[in-house]
Scaffold this motif. Sequence first.
Motif, mmCIF file in Angstrom:
data_model
loop_
_atom_site.group_PDB
_atom_site.id
_atom_site.type_symbol
_atom_site.label_atom_id
_atom_site.label_comp_id
_atom_site.label_asym_id
_atom_site.label_seq_id
_atom_site.Cartn_x
_atom_site.Cartn_y
_atom_site.Cartn_z
ATOM 1 N N LEU A 163 41.905 2.458 87.041
ATOM 2 C CA LEU A 163 41.534 1.530 86.381
ATOM 3 C C LEU A 163 40.572 1.294 87.119
ATOM 4 C CD1 LEU A 163 38.441 1.256 84.025
ATOM 5 C CD2 LEU A 163 40.417 0.575 82.825
ATOM 6 N N CYS A 164 41.934 -0.378 87.519
ATOM 7 C CA CYS A 164 41.728 -1.346 87.520
ATOM 8 C C CYS A 164 41.883 -1.463 89.798
ATOM 9 C CB CYS A 164 43.251 -2.479 87.872
ATOM 10 S SG CYS A 164 43.155 -3.061 86.414
ATOM 11 N N GLU A 165 42.001 -0.369 90.137
ATOM 12 C CA GLU A 165 41.904 0.179 91.431
ATOM 13 C C GLU A 165 40.222 0.284 91.852
ATOM 14 O OE1 GLU A 165 46.144 1.250 93.266
ATOM 15 O OE2 GLU A 165 44.493 2.867 92.715
ATOM 16 N N ARG A 166 39.669 1.308 90.579
ATOM 17 C CA ARG A 166 38.165 1.909 90.666
ATOM 18 C C ARG A 166 37.208 -0.012 90.191
ATOM 19 N NH1 ARG A 166 33.945 3.142 91.981
ATOM 20 N NH2 ARG A 166 32.681 3.812 90.677
ATOM 21 N N ALA A 167 38.052 -0.875 89.420
ATOM 22 C CA ALA A 167 37.305 -2.082 89.225
ATOM 23 C C ALA A 167 36.967 -2.877 90.697
ATOM 24 C CB ALA A 167 37.599 -2.815 87.878
ATOM 25 N N ALA A 168 38.401 -2.555 91.304
ATOM 26 C CA ALA A 168 38.069 -3.958 92.385
ATOM 27 C C ALA A 168 37.471 -3.364 93.710
ATOM 28 C CB ALA A 168 39.950 -3.725 93.338
ATOM 29 N N SER A 169 37.136 -1.011 93.893
ATOM 30 C CA SER A 169 36.515 -0.338 94.866
ATOM 31 C C SER A 169 34.970 -1.197 94.104
ATOM 32 C CB SER A 169 36.976 0.871 94.938
ATOM 33 O OG SER A 169 36.395 1.414 93.276
#
Length: 155
Positions: free
Chosen positions: A140-146
């Motif tokens: 989720l956090c990696e998706r948000a960052a992307s």
Amino acid sequence: MLNHDTDIDSLPETLEAVFAGEHDLIANAANMAALLFQTLPDVNWAGFYFLQGDELVLGPFQGKVACVRIPLGRGVCGTAAQERRTIVVEDVHAFPGHIACDAASRSEIVVPLIQDGRVLGVLDIDSPIPGRFSPNDKILCERAASLLLESLRRA
């Protein structure tokens, strides 16, 4: 437009709505920090550090007053930026060289912000609960960052 009762499952869609039409890194990072802080349970700090030279400098955040500068390679944030990888720490007291900005923080996730091969900074989220961040939180956090990085490309 915005649902202030965002749940975790709709977080990516909510971020896309927040970023729609806005391309400024600081503005979008500020809204993202607020949204993550309000949405993720058991979180006591959510925010950004941006790379300037050989150190990370505090950016938009939600939570207690934070460390302003972190040398590249130091602490969880500096290590994630230097190694260009997400780091999930179950117990920050066991992480070599951990920088304690808030003594209440026990676990942490840091996602590097990498665009066009260049590290722009990191997304940093802390929790007072050991082992708070799951593999799903990492995704989720990696998706948000992307999504944040994609918002910059649309300018």
